[in-house]
Structure formats: structure tokens, C-alpha cells
Design a protein around this motif. Structure first.
Motif, PDB file in Angstrom:
ATOM      1  N   PRO A  25       0.795  -1.230   0.000  1.00  0.00           N
ATOM      2  CA  PRO A  25       0.000   0.000   0.000  1.00  0.00           C
ATOM      3  C   PRO A  25       0.834   1.291   0.000  1.00  0.00           C
ATOM      4  N   TYR A  26       2.116   1.207   0.315  1.00  0.00           N
ATOM      5  CA  TYR A  26       2.950   2.405   0.415  1.00  0.00           C
ATOM      6  C   TYR A  26       3.720   2.683  -0.872  1.00  0.00           C
ATOM      7  N   SER A  27       4.304   1.658  -1.453  1.00  0.00           N
ATOM      8  CA  SER A  27       5.068   1.853  -2.690  1.00  0.00           C
ATOM      9  C   SER A  27       4.239   1.590  -3.938  1.00  0.00           C
ATOM     10  N   ASP A  28       3.177   0.800  -3.818  1.00  0.00           N
ATOM     11  CA  ASP A  28       2.391   0.347  -4.962  1.00  0.00           C
ATOM     12  C   ASP A  28       3.291  -0.345  -5.991  1.00  0.00           C
ATOM     13  N   GLU A  49       4.654  -5.140   2.727  1.00  0.00           N
ATOM     14  CA  GLU A  49       5.168  -3.887   3.282  1.00  0.00           C
ATOM     15  C   GLU A  49       4.624  -3.638   4.683  1.00  0.00           C
ATOM     16  N   ASN A  50       5.197  -2.636   5.328  1.00  0.00           N
ATOM     17  CA  ASN A  50       4.808  -2.254   6.676  1.00  0.00           C
ATOM     18  C   ASN A  50       4.959  -0.750   6.793  1.00  0.00           C
ATOM     19  N   ALA A  51       4.084  -0.096   7.546  1.00  0.00           N
ATOM     20  CA  ALA A  51       4.146   1.351   7.706  1.00  0.00           C
ATOM     21  C   ALA A  51       5.486   1.809   8.273  1.00  0.00           C
ATOM     22  N   TYR A  53       8.270   0.565   7.390  1.00  0.00           N
ATOM     23  CA  TYR A  53       9.171   0.231   6.287  1.00  0.00           C
ATOM     24  C   TYR A  53      10.098  -0.954   6.547  1.00  0.00           C
ATOM     25  N   GLN A  85       3.925   0.939 -10.349  1.00  0.00           N
ATOM     26  CA  GLN A  85       2.833   1.847  -9.995  1.00  0.00           C
ATOM     27  C   GLN A  85       1.864   2.100 -11.152  1.00  0.00           C
TER      28      GLN A  85
END
Length: 142
Positions: A25-28, A49-51, A53, A85
Motif C-alpha cells: 500500500p505504500y510503494s504500490d 510492506e509495513n508502515a 518500512y 505503480q
């Protein structure tokens, strides 16, 4: 296993199927891998992923850790696919950390790494080619 005997198309298909499980969800930037044991079993993995990072995990290590956690130790090949992306697919080589984990469980001159955009566009390398002078268990023995 000889390079010509690696079921490349099957491995690409299995890796592409695993893309749907990617948690990015962060880098797509979604990545998936399929890992072939010398006995013919295929394990898949995706990036997670993880919030924060750094607690995240790459697809390649996910597949290897799944296999090792089920008792597998002999690997013939891994296939890596990605979706960026914009929904594009290119060749996605493993990061340094994943290469180091491969070095722990694979014979560098015999382990094949398939970088695939799709079933018709891929390149195959040995771990030794992508990780020359890699550090492994042999470096710790006298």
C-alpha cells in the motif's frame, strides 16, 4: 538441475498468480516469486510492506522462508515478477538482502534466478552471476 529443465513458463505463471497477494500500500510496487525445489515443489511468495518500512519482507525471502519452514532445503530456481505503480511489468532483480538469503540455502553456480516481465520476456542468471564473491557458510569454516 540443468538450465534447460527448469519449467520457466510454469514458474512465471505461478509467480504472476502470487502478485495478487502482494501487500504494497505504500510503494504500490508489487513483487512476487515462485521458488522451485530440486524435488519439483513450487512455493510462492509476495512482498509484504509495513508502515514502519524496515519490518517489510521481499517476495523472494517470503517464498524461501515458507519453504524452509516446511522442511525444504534444496532449491533449483526462483522466478521473480513485478508490477509497478502504472501496472507495467519489467525485469526485477533481487535486492542484496535476498541475494544473501539465497546464498545461505542455494549453490550459487547451480541456482537459477529467472527475471520475468511475462512468459515471452525473461532472462535467466545463476546466483553466482548476480552475487559474485558472495559471503556464505564456507567463509565461516577453517
Amino acid at each position: 538441475m540443468e538450465k534447460e529443465k527448469v519449467p520457466v513458463r510454469l514458474m512465471i505463471q505461478r509467480a504472476k498468480e502470487a502478485l495478487g497477494f502482494s501487500y504494497a500500500p505504500y510503494s504500490d510496487f508489487r513483487v512476487a516469486a515462485s521458488l522451485l525445489t530440486t524435488g519439483g515443489t513450487v512455493y510462492t511468495g509476495c512482498n509484504i510492506e509495513n508502515a514502519a518500512y524496515s519490518p517489510g519482507n521481499c517476495a523472494e525471502r517470503t517464498a524461501i522462508f515458507k519453504a524452509v519452514s516446511e522442511g525444504e532445503r534444496d532449491f533449483a530456481a526462483i522466478c521473480i515478477v513485478n508490477e509497478d505503480q502504472k501496472g507495467g511489468h519489467g525485469l526485477c532483480p533481487p535486492c542484496g538482502m535476498c541475494r544473501q538469503v539465497m546464498m545461505e540455502f542455494c549453490r550459487p553456480e547451480e541456482f537459477f534466478i529467472i527475471l520475468a516481465a511475462d512468459e515471452d520476456h525473461y532472462e535467466i542468471y545463476t546466483l553466482e552471476e548476480l552475487f559474485p564473491l558472495g559471503f556464505g557458510s564456507g567463509n565461516l569454516k577453517e
